[in-house]
Design an enzyme around this catalytic site. Structure first.
Site, PDB file in Angstrom:
ATOM      1  N   LYS A  23      18.881  69.058  28.395  1.00 48.78           N
ATOM      2  CA  LYS A  23      19.983  69.976  28.883  1.00 48.78           C
ATOM      3  C   LYS A  23      20.420  70.057  30.416  1.00 48.78           C
ATOM      4  O   LYS A  23      21.438  70.114  30.711  1.00 48.78           O
ATOM      5  CB  LYS A  23      19.579  71.346  28.396  1.00 48.78           C
ATOM      6  N   ARG A  92      17.448  79.464  29.419  1.00 53.28           N
ATOM      7  CA  ARG A  92      17.340  78.603  28.528  1.00 53.28           C
ATOM      8  C   ARG A  92      16.323  77.544  28.505  1.00 53.28           C
ATOM      9  O   ARG A  92      16.153  76.970  29.542  1.00 53.28           O
ATOM     10  CB  ARG A  92      18.595  78.141  28.120  1.00 53.28           C
ATOM     11  N   GLY A 101      16.653  74.918  18.719  1.00 46.81           N
ATOM     12  CA  GLY A 101      16.159  76.268  18.046  1.00 46.81           C
ATOM     13  C   GLY A 101      14.746  76.340  17.968  1.00 46.81           C
ATOM     14  O   GLY A 101      14.302  77.424  17.713  1.00 46.81           O
ATOM     15  N   MET A 103      12.826  76.105  20.774  1.00 46.82           N
ATOM     16  CA  MET A 103      12.080  77.122  21.761  1.00 46.82           C
ATOM     17  C   MET A 103      13.021  78.462  22.066  1.00 46.82           C
ATOM     18  O   MET A 103      13.988  78.723  21.352  1.00 46.82           O
ATOM     19  CB  MET A 103      11.888  76.234  23.125  1.00 46.82           C
ATOM     20  N   ARG A 341      25.201  67.439  24.731  1.00 42.58           N
ATOM     21  CA  ARG A 341      24.176  66.533  24.125  1.00 42.58           C
ATOM     22  C   ARG A 341      24.377  65.621  22.926  1.00 42.58           C
ATOM     23  O   ARG A 341      25.532  65.849  22.383  1.00 42.58           O
ATOM     24  CB  ARG A 341      22.850  67.443  23.847  1.00 42.58           C
ATOM     25  N   HIS A 461      21.513  76.089  13.604  1.00 44.91           N
ATOM     26  CA  HIS A 461      20.290  75.339  13.891  1.00 44.91           C
ATOM     27  C   HIS A 461      19.653  74.882  12.766  1.00 44.91           C
ATOM     28  O   HIS A 461      19.273  73.544  12.607  1.00 44.91           O
ATOM     29  CB  HIS A 461      19.372  76.073  14.678  1.00 44.91           C
ATOM     30  N   ARG A 567       0.364  43.461  -6.440  1.00 44.63           N
ATOM     31  CA  ARG A 567      -0.925  43.793  -6.711  1.00 44.63           C
ATOM     32  C   ARG A 567      -1.040  43.439  -8.476  1.00 44.63           C
ATOM     33  O   ARG A 567      -0.525  44.311  -9.095  1.00 44.63           O
ATOM     34  CB  ARG A 567      -0.810  45.194  -6.737  1.00 44.63           C
ATOM     35  N   ARG A 622      -1.760  39.004  -5.077  1.00 41.11           N
ATOM     36  CA  ARG A 622      -3.138  39.241  -4.774  1.00 41.11           C
ATOM     37  C   ARG A 622      -3.821  39.192  -5.950  1.00 41.11           C
ATOM     38  O   ARG A 622      -3.307  39.903  -7.089  1.00 41.11           O
ATOM     39  CB  ARG A 622      -3.054  40.411  -4.016  1.00 41.11           C
ATOM     40  N   GLU A 757      -8.701  42.539   5.705  1.00 41.64           N
ATOM     41  CA  GLU A 757      -9.094  43.864   5.411  1.00 41.64           C
ATOM     42  C   GLU A 757     -10.325  44.442   5.907  1.00 41.64           C
ATOM     43  O   GLU A 757     -10.544  45.695   5.881  1.00 41.64           O
ATOM     44  CB  GLU A 757      -9.037  44.382   4.188  1.00 41.64           C
ATOM     45  N   SER A 776      -2.886  37.851   5.395  1.00 41.65           N
ATOM     46  CA  SER A 776      -1.962  39.113   5.319  1.00 41.65           C
ATOM     47  C   SER A 776      -2.880  40.316   5.704  1.00 41.65           C
ATOM     48  O   SER A 776      -3.843  40.492   5.105  1.00 41.65           O
ATOM     49  CB  SER A 776      -1.345  39.240   3.922  1.00 41.65           C
ATOM     50  N   GLY A 778      -4.116  43.708   5.284  1.00 43.06           N
ATOM     51  CA  GLY A 778      -4.334  44.968   4.472  1.00 43.06           C
ATOM     52  C   GLY A 778      -4.738  46.011   5.493  1.00 43.06           C
ATOM     53  O   GLY A 778      -5.945  46.276   5.580  1.00 43.06           O
ATOM     54  N   THR A 779      -3.900  46.430   6.097  1.00 44.50           N
ATOM     55  CA  THR A 779      -4.265  47.663   7.199  1.00 44.50           C
ATOM     56  C   THR A 779      -4.690  48.940   6.376  1.00 44.50           C
ATOM     57  O   THR A 779      -5.110  49.794   7.221  1.00 44.50           O
ATOM     58  CB  THR A 779      -2.996  47.800   8.170  1.00 44.50           C
ATOM     59  N   ASN A 780      -4.414  49.087   5.172  1.00 41.58           N
ATOM     60  CA  ASN A 780      -5.074  50.197   4.328  1.00 41.58           C
ATOM     61  C   ASN A 780      -6.264  50.258   4.420  1.00 41.58           C
ATOM     62  O   ASN A 780      -7.063  51.242   5.112  1.00 41.58           O
ATOM     63  CB  ASN A 780      -4.500  50.532   2.921  1.00 41.58           C
ATOM     64  N   ASP A 781      -7.107  49.310   4.015  1.00 41.34           N
ATOM     65  CA  ASP A 781      -8.516  49.063   4.011  1.00 41.34           C
ATOM     66  C   ASP A 781      -9.156  48.901   5.536  1.00 41.34           C
ATOM     67  O   ASP A 781      -9.955  49.218   5.774  1.00 41.34           O
ATOM     68  CB  ASP A 781      -9.149  47.695   3.180  1.00 41.34           C
ATOM     69  N   CYS A 843       0.802  43.935   4.915  1.00 41.34           N
ATOM     70  CA  CYS A 843       1.191  44.205   3.487  1.00 41.34           C
ATOM     71  C   CYS A 843       0.469  45.762   3.345  1.00 41.34           C
ATOM     72  O   CYS A 843       0.731  46.345   2.137  1.00 41.34           O
ATOM     73  CB  CYS A 843       0.855  43.301   2.401  1.00 41.34           C
ATOM     74  N   TYR A 863       6.079  38.157   9.102  1.00 37.68           N
ATOM     75  CA  TYR A 863       6.681  39.152   8.475  1.00 37.68           C
ATOM     76  C   TYR A 863       6.026  40.616   8.159  1.00 37.68           C
ATOM     77  O   TYR A 863       4.661  40.469   8.434  1.00 37.68           O
ATOM     78  CB  TYR A 863       6.873  38.570   6.910  1.00 37.68           C
TER      79      TYR A 863
HETATM   80  C1  PEP Z   1      -4.651  47.182   2.155  1.00 38.87           C
HETATM   81  O1  PEP Z   1      -5.654  47.416   1.858  1.00 38.87           O
HETATM   82  O2  PEP Z   1      -3.769  47.414   3.040  1.00 38.87           O
HETATM   83  C2  PEP Z   1      -3.825  46.816   0.938  1.00 38.87           C
HETATM   84  C3  PEP Z   1      -2.625  46.178   1.080  1.00 38.87           C
HETATM   85  O3  PEP Z   1      -4.564  46.752  -0.197  1.00 38.87           O
HETATM   86  P1  PEP Z   1      -4.743  47.882  -1.183  1.00 38.87           P
HETATM   87  O4  PEP Z   1      -3.783  49.084  -0.544  1.00 38.87           O
HETATM   88  O5  PEP Z   1      -4.345  47.505  -2.610  1.00 38.87           O
HETATM   89  O6  PEP Z   1      -6.197  48.127  -1.064  1.00 38.87           O
HETATM   90 MG    MG Z   2      -6.924  46.538   0.336  1.00 35.81          MG
END
Ligand code: PEP
Ligand code: MG
Length: 893
Positions: A23, A92, A101, A103, A341, A461, A567, A622, A757, A776, A778-781, A843, A863
């Site tokens: 602002k 203000r 809105g 603050m 703004r 707002h 899966r 997989r 993973e 690939s 497996g960023t969850n695990d 993935c 990817y």
């Molecule tokens: C993971 O672990 O990121 C994954 C893609 O496999 P899942 O979620 O099935 O364990």
């Molecule tokens: Mg996994």
């Protein structure tokens, strides 16, 4: 901290957002391009940060404020607190990123009995002065002191005003005359004394100091913190404070105030769009209490001012090269611009405006792609109420309001935020219904499918926030009555209880009784054009996590160029469970082979469907990952059932079967199944399952190829932590692949690869990459194991971690660059050293999170893969990553 802590408007410019807030920087810029901006100054964000840290102002800040104030006073020929010619100011907030809105703001500061008298003499407008004064006492008490004295909250003062209105027989605020408002000021001050034991502060300099402090404090109020968490805005930025000469929209019928956008913020249409109220102050428009007039009607009240405003709006849009949200006030026939703004807009408007601006030559395609937040394409795919259903079935219209946030929503009526939160938590889809919504309702709004309010305009707002998040919203629905005590809403004689269903159409403002089905939109028109532009800059691939032909087809439709994760265990559900159980319970190899042979044709059919839907794009399949007990009933359930059968004396063959199942469940029981017999460990233990799966995958690929279609299966072995796990399984599966192709009499292009993973896999990538054609992540695990937290249980404490600012974002949603990202980086570097051609992807759920996608681009992944609905989001994020690579983020956040 820099030496200069206070900037007069003409000393700043648009680039100084870090220091002056959005602002302040824009007020400076507008002043410098010669727009009619009431003079003022900005206290830097650094001062707010100092205050947050030390609980007091930086040494000498008020001296700097006094000095800047003196310059403004000189400019205006008026002085704060002067009993002859007093200056009034607004105080203000204004952070680097707009937080509408969230603050605090104090208006009309500088009023006391003497300055009020002086203003009456100067303006000859007694009613206006008492109106400004009563607003000031209420606002100052509420904003500055209600933290300490909860009885000073705005509502308390409103009750006093309501009582007075009743006494004098007034319906609206504007029906109360000067004498009535004067009496009200007296009552307000008396109430203040009763609550605090002190007189209302009459020293304007003291008022100013307290108001500045209140704005600093409001940086950390609850709703501001929720908003920043949600928007991923850093808590360390602090807010600037803008002190600006007051101009008055409530000086009579030749005055007014409003908010306008240079384009329609709901549709993006190229027309000035806005609302205003004559004889009112800004808070009346934004608070959504009075329903305002549309901006075109300003032309009827004052054609010259309307024309001047239209020209300024055009100038500002051209200057900033973006759609602007402008606050203006007309004081006795003179136009002032109080703020501008970049305007908040719906997802639809984001696309429409970006494409139009490119076509008008105002911005480049690159700028358009960078400007649209990456979440927008996901929000574009939100459902609308099915128009065919509405045409055919003509559902009963309960009421009509303003179309404040497009899209369709169906849910149970929840009256007020608390109810909405409670019902949503219990798993209901809810529509938040309220008389009006205030910024305090943010949490409730976010938990709701849609929002419906009885009052309020499209620029309130709450409507801005609803639009920003793509929450379908109907507001200003004046026929709606809400009875909070009885927990009912009604319109036109129809009464609905809380919990009954309604459907709202935020695109046309209609509210229907009952449930109207929703329909998914298509990617077409300007949205398709925009996504084509994004793809033209994108270099990283986007694939889908999909395991049915329907999902695969949807993914291709939404722009996926491959499946990154199919899966296969999802193919073992439903009516196939008995076959899977027979396979698990088999007493010998022969029985197991027999059970597997029943599953084989079914799996093969699944893969044929998916390969066909993917039209020659690569498909990463997989092999089975979860522990086998997931396909069996729970231990507790079986214990209860078998005990009951025993008690009833039912111990025949059915009982024997159940007992067999129970014993198997006991045998497979693990204390920590997530770290147990799953992934490739299960394949080593029970190789039959994955052998069957590979036969099905390769068999299906052969079949599809014979039908003349292109097919590229990539077989992914999960949860590898040791290279020898991979080699052990791969050897057997290679053999199955070769045998299958031989039996089919045709060769197909296939690859074996693995998931990364387990932290050990990332750290030994130099070995594993020699045995894999692709990785690939497996960023969850990987996140679960890097943090040592359970992805199934962490929901219990991660929200608390975020609330307590132990971590800024949930690492299960957005990649932890520092830790998990480091593992990925080591893995990528080591893998490419030994296998330069290795294909790398991700993935885990992070594959659809814009910030994580951008990180994956930096890592050089080939990817990202995410759920079909997130694909357009990932495409845009990947395009932005490619464009940002040199210049860093140009996003407005
Ligand atoms: C993971 O672990 O990121 C994954 C893609 O496999 P899942 O979620 O099935 O364990
Ligand atoms: Mg996994």
């Amino acid at each position: 901290m820099s030496n200069k802590r206070v900037y007069l408007f003409h000393e700043g410019n648009a680039k100084m957002r870090d220091l002056l807030g959005g602002k302040g920087a824009n007020l400076a810029e507008m002043t410098n391009i010669g727009l009619p901006v009431p003079p003022g100054f900005t206290i830097t964000t650094e001062c707010c940060n100092y205050y947050s840290k030390h609980g007091k102002f930086p040494e000498g800040l008020m001296d700097d404020v006094r000095e800047a104030l003196a310059a403004v006073e000189k400019d205006m020929g008026k002085k704060l607190g002067d009993p002859e010619n007093p200056l009034l100011v607004s105080v203000r907030s204004g952070a680097k990123f707009s937080m509408p809105g969230m603050m605090d703001t104090v208006l009309n500061l500088g009023l006391n009995d003497q300055t009020a008298d002086a203003l009456i003499r100067l303006t000859g407008n007694e009613r206006f002065v008492w109106d400004a004064y009563r607003r000031f006492v209420m606002m100052f008490s509420d904003i500055v002191l209600s933290g300490q004295y909860p009885d000073l909250k705005k509502e308390k003062f409103e009750h006093i005003f309501d009582a007075l209105k009743e006494k004098v027989g007034a319906k609206q605020d504007t029906d109360v005359d000067a004498a009535g408002l004067k009496e009200l000021v007296g009552q307000f001050k008396e109430y203040f004394r009763k609550v605090t034991g002190q007189d209302f502060p009459s020293d304007p300099m003291k008022q100013l100091e307290l108001a500045i402090e209140a704005v600093f404090k409001s940086w950390n109020n609850e709703r501001a913190v929720i908003y920043r968490n949600r928007e991923k805005i850093s808590h360390d930025l602090g807010t600037a404070v803008n002190v600006q000469t007051m101009v008055f929209g409530n000086m009579g019928d030749d005055s007014g105030t409003g908010v306008a956008f240079t384009r329609d913020p709901a549709t993006g249409e190229n027309r000035i769009y806005g609302e205003f109220l004559m004889n009112a102050q800004g808070e009346d428009v934004v608070a959504g209490v009075r329903t305002p007039e549309t901006i075109d009607q300003l032309a009827e009240h004052n054609p010259e001012i309307y024309q001047q405003f239209v020209e300024i709006a055009k100038k500002l849009e051209q200057h900033y090269r973006d759609m602007q949200d402008i606050e203006f006030t007309i004081e006795k026939g003179r136009l002032f611009i109080l703020q501008c703004r970049a305007g908040k807009r719906t997802p639809q408007a984001h696309i429409e405006i970006a494409v139009d601006h490119v076509n008008e030559g105002l911005i480049t395609k690159e700028e358009a792609v960078l400007r649209v937040p990456p979440e927008v394409p996901g929000l574009m795919l939100l459902p609308s109420l099915d128009p065919d259903f509405v045409k055919r079935n003509k559902p009963t219209v309960l009421a009509k309001g303003l179309n404040a946030g497009p899209g369709g929503a169906v849910g149970k009526v929840a009256i007020g935020s608390a109810a909405a939160l409670r019902m949503a938590e219990a798993g209901d889809d809810v529509i938040l219904v309220g008389r009006e919504t205030t910024p305090d309702d943010l949490g409730g709004m976010l938990a709701s499918r849609g929002v419906l309010t009885a009052t309020g305009g499209k620029t309130s707002h709450a409507a801005l926030v609803a639009r920003q998040y793509g929450i379908p919203t109907v507001c200003g629905c004046s026929a709606l009555r809400i009875d909070e005590a009885a927990r009912t809403i009604s319109a036109d004689g129809v009464v609905l209880k809380e919990g009954e269903y309604i459907s709202i159409d935020g695109t046309n403002g209609l509210v229907y009784l009952g449930q109207v089905p929703t329909k998914m939109p298509e990617v077409s028109g300007k949205f398709a054009t925009f996504m084509e532009w994004a793809d033209s800059f994108r270099t990283m691939g986007v694939r889908a996590n999909a395991d049915t032909p329907e999902h695969a087809a949807e993914a291709v439709e939404l722009g996926a160029t491959g499946i990154g994760l199919c899966r296969t265990e999802h193919m073992f559900m439903g009516d196939r469970v008995p076959m899977v159980q027979a396979m698990i319970l088999a007493e010998d190899e022969a029985a197991r082979e027999e059970a597997l042979s029943k599953l084989l044709p079914l799996q093969r059919e699944d893969f044929v469907g998916i390969f066909k839907a993917m039209k020659g794009y690569p498909v990463t399949v997989r092999l089975i990952d979860p522990p086998l007990h997931e396909f069996l009933p729970s231990l507790e359930e079986l214990l209860v059932e078998t005990t009951e059968m025993r008690v009833k004396g039912e111990t025949g063959p059915a009982y024997e079967e159940k007992m067999k199942l129970l014993n198997k469940v006991k045998e497979l029981h693990e204390f920590n199944p997530m770290l147990g017999l799953r992934g490739c460990r299960l394949s080593i233990y029970f190789p039959g399952i994955v052998r069957m799966q590979v036969a099905a995958i390769i068999g299906a690929a052969c079949e599809v190829k014979k039908a003349g279609l292109d097919v590229h299966p990539e077989i992914m072995i999960p949860l590898v932590g040791i290279v020898t796990e991979l080699t052990h399984i791969k050897e057997q599966l290679e053999q199955v692949a070769q045998e299958t192709m031989k039996a089919e009499g045709i060769e197909v292009d296939y690859k074996f690869g693995t998931m990364i993973e387990i932290p050990r896999a990332a750290l030994t990538a130099d070995e594993i990459a020699q045995e894999a054609a692709f990785f690939s992540f497996g960023t969850n695990d990987l996140t679960q194991m890097a943090y040592g937290l359970s992805r199934d249980d962490a929901g219990k404490f991660l929200p608390l971690y975020i609330e307590k600012r132990i971590i800024p974002v949930d690492p299960t949603e957005s990649l932890d660059v520092k830790g998990v990202g480091r593992l990925m980086q080591i893995c990528v570097e080591d893998a490419r050293k030994v296998n330069p051609g290795i294909k790398l992807g991700i993935c885990g759920e992070h594959g659809g999170d814009p910030d994580s996608v951008k990180f994956c681009y930096k890592l050089g992944l080939d990817y990202v893969s995410c759920s079909p609905k997130r694909i357009p989001v990932a495409r845009l994020a990947a395009a932005q990553a490619a464009l940002e690579k040199d210049g860093g983020s140009t996003r407005d956040k």
